[in-house]
Design a protein around this motif. Structure first.
Motif, PDB file in Angstrom:
ATOM      1  N   UNK A 116     -19.644  26.917  32.162  1.00 21.95           N
ATOM      2  CA  UNK A 116     -18.739  25.707  32.402  1.00 21.95           C
ATOM      3  C   UNK A 116     -19.522  24.447  31.847  1.00 21.95           C
ATOM      4  N   UNK A 117     -20.729  24.359  31.755  1.00 23.54           N
ATOM      5  CA  UNK A 117     -21.341  23.379  30.824  1.00 23.54           C
ATOM      6  C   UNK A 117     -20.858  23.410  29.395  1.00 23.54           C
ATOM      7  N   UNK A 118     -20.908  24.533  28.667  1.00 24.83           N
ATOM      8  CA  UNK A 118     -20.353  24.723  27.487  1.00 24.83           C
ATOM      9  C   UNK A 118     -18.836  24.253  27.466  1.00 24.83           C
ATOM     10  N   UNK A 119     -17.924  24.630  28.374  1.00 25.29           N
ATOM     11  CA  UNK A 119     -16.495  24.403  28.401  1.00 25.29           C
ATOM     12  C   UNK A 119     -16.406  22.877  28.225  1.00 25.29           C
ATOM     13  N   UNK A 120     -17.150  22.042  29.028  1.00 28.83           N
ATOM     14  CA  UNK A 120     -16.993  20.801  29.173  1.00 28.83           C
ATOM     15  C   UNK A 120     -17.983  19.847  28.408  1.00 28.83           C
ATOM     16  N   UNK A 121     -18.974  20.219  27.857  1.00 29.93           N
ATOM     17  CA  UNK A 121     -19.712  19.413  26.851  1.00 29.93           C
ATOM     18  C   UNK A 121     -19.230  19.747  25.359  1.00 29.93           C
ATOM     19  N   UNK A 122     -18.600  21.067  25.142  1.00 28.67           N
ATOM     20  CA  UNK A 122     -18.287  21.159  23.541  1.00 28.67           C
ATOM     21  C   UNK A 122     -16.807  21.902  23.794  1.00 28.67           C
ATOM     22  N   UNK A 123     -15.755  21.419  24.101  1.00 27.20           N
ATOM     23  CA  UNK A 123     -14.521  22.304  24.482  1.00 27.20           C
ATOM     24  C   UNK A 123     -14.113  22.598  23.312  1.00 27.20           C
ATOM     25  N   UNK A 124     -14.071  22.071  22.069  1.00 25.83           N
ATOM     26  CA  UNK A 124     -13.471  22.594  20.768  1.00 25.83           C
ATOM     27  C   UNK A 124     -14.373  23.907  20.346  1.00 25.83           C
ATOM     28  N   UNK A 125     -15.618  23.880  20.498  1.00 20.51           N
ATOM     29  CA  UNK A 125     -16.309  24.953  20.402  1.00 20.51           C
ATOM     30  C   UNK A 125     -16.107  26.158  21.339  1.00 20.51           C
ATOM     31  N   UNK A 126     -15.962  25.859  22.525  1.00 19.89           N
ATOM     32  CA  UNK A 126     -15.630  26.757  23.478  1.00 19.89           C
ATOM     33  C   UNK A 126     -14.491  27.495  23.431  1.00 19.89           C
ATOM     34  N   UNK A 127     -13.384  26.460  23.001  1.00 20.06           N
ATOM     35  CA  UNK A 127     -12.040  27.298  22.506  1.00 20.06           C
ATOM     36  C   UNK A 127     -11.917  28.252  21.414  1.00 20.06           C
TER      37      UNK A 127
END
Length: 327
Positions: A116-127
């Motif tokens: 969840x931290x990854x998804x919110x902090x770096x959404x482009x990288x997560x996507x």
């Protein structure tokens, strides 16, 4: 549950000694197997639910189920008999599955938090980078990490430390290894999960809400373009609040309540040689409540899981009724 109380090897072990803790553990174990098994069956039969984020939920549910089947019955036997009633090899397997299962369970919650931290902090990288393969790799890496820290302790205990008639991981001869494993696999992950939650709240408030969307099926943050779950039909995608964050909130609260008592007790045992039997029993019951709560949270929060659950077991019941009618 982290470690066992030692058994009196001179006591009579022919008759089980039923009391509050084994009775409560038996009831909770049955419910854990029932709830986790039912939700796992739903996930596997409704393949559209197996999104990258849900891989972490599957890993947690599977760990809960295996722990309840492989470890809890032997835990109950250890409570019932003052002396270990089975062989030394069975004890070694029991300690291995117990310690590894405990470590994987708490760190599976941490994986959800980090995701969840990854998804919110770096959404482009997560996507761009978060896929099913990566999620499976992280879960497998978690199992390897737990084994790398715990297996040496269990092997040394079985070969050089453990006396006959006792099934107890004695940490004193390998104190440094045991303490490092305790903090790296249990204490630090819990602290990380608790302290990460306020940070996640701050990041969510600052994010640009207009670029996010979330799938009912994936229940994870998504962005326009490539989706977290590529096989979701387009009509099923619509904007709404994140169910993944709701799940994380519930897991953070329950893990803090259910795991903290035993973690505090065993940390005190390492450094102060302190052990309180009443506090241990309360902590053990709370510990057993956590794997029971996990599938209930998922079923309550995830609308599509509830729908798939109803379809799965309604269909099964319908088939059984038809078969009975034909007979």
């Amino acid at each position: 549950m982290f470690c066992n109380v030692s058994f009196n090897i001179t006591a009579d072990c022919s008759h089980p000694q039923w009391h509050f803790l084994p009775v409560c553990s038996t009831v909770l174990t049955f419910l854990i197997v029932l709830c986790n098994g039912a939700v796992l069956i739903t996930f596997f039969r409704a393949r559209i639910l197996t999104t990258p984020f849900n891989v972490y939920l599957l890993n947690l549910l599977l760990t809960n189920l295996l722990h309840a089947i492989l470890v809890n019955p032997l835990d109950i036997a250890a409570m019932l008999f003052p002396r270990w009633p089975y062989s030394s090899a069975t004890c070694t397997l029991y300690l291995y599955f117990q310690r590894t299962g405990d470590a994987v369970m708490i760190n599976s919650h941490v994986l959800i938090c980090v995701n969840r931290l990854w998804a919110v902090a770096a959404p482009l990288s997560y996507r761009l980078h978060h896929t099913r393969r990566l999620a499976v790799t992280l879960c497998a890496g978690l199992w390897l990490w737990a084994n790398s820290l715990l297996l040496p302790q269990i092997v040394q205990d079985a070969l050089f430390v453990r006396p006959p008639g006792v099934c107890h991981l004695d940490v004193r001869p390998q104190w440094a290894l045991a303490v490092s494993g305790h903090f790296l696999l249990f204490v630090f992950p819990l602290i990380l999960m608790i302290t990460s939650y306020p940070l996640l709240l701050c990041l969510r408030r600052r994010r640009p809400r207009r670029i996010y969307q979330e799938s009912d099926f994936g229940n994870s943050f998504q962005m326009r373009g490539r989706c977290d779950s590529e096989d979701i039909p387009a009509p099923a995608r619509r904007k709404h609040r994140s169910k993944a964050f709701t799940i994380l909130t519930l897991l953070t609260v329950s893990v803090t309540i259910c795991w903290s008592p035993l973690l505090i007790l065993f940390t005190m045992t390492f450094f102060m040689d302190y052990f309180d039997s009443a506090f241990y029993q309360i902590g053990s019951v709370l510990f057993l409540l956590e794997p029971l709560c996990d599938p209930l949270y998922f079923a309550i929060v995830l609308h599509d899981l509830r729908k798939a659950f109803g379809l799965t077991f309604a269909t099964t019941s319908g088939v059984e009724s038809t078969s009975s009618a034909v007979k």
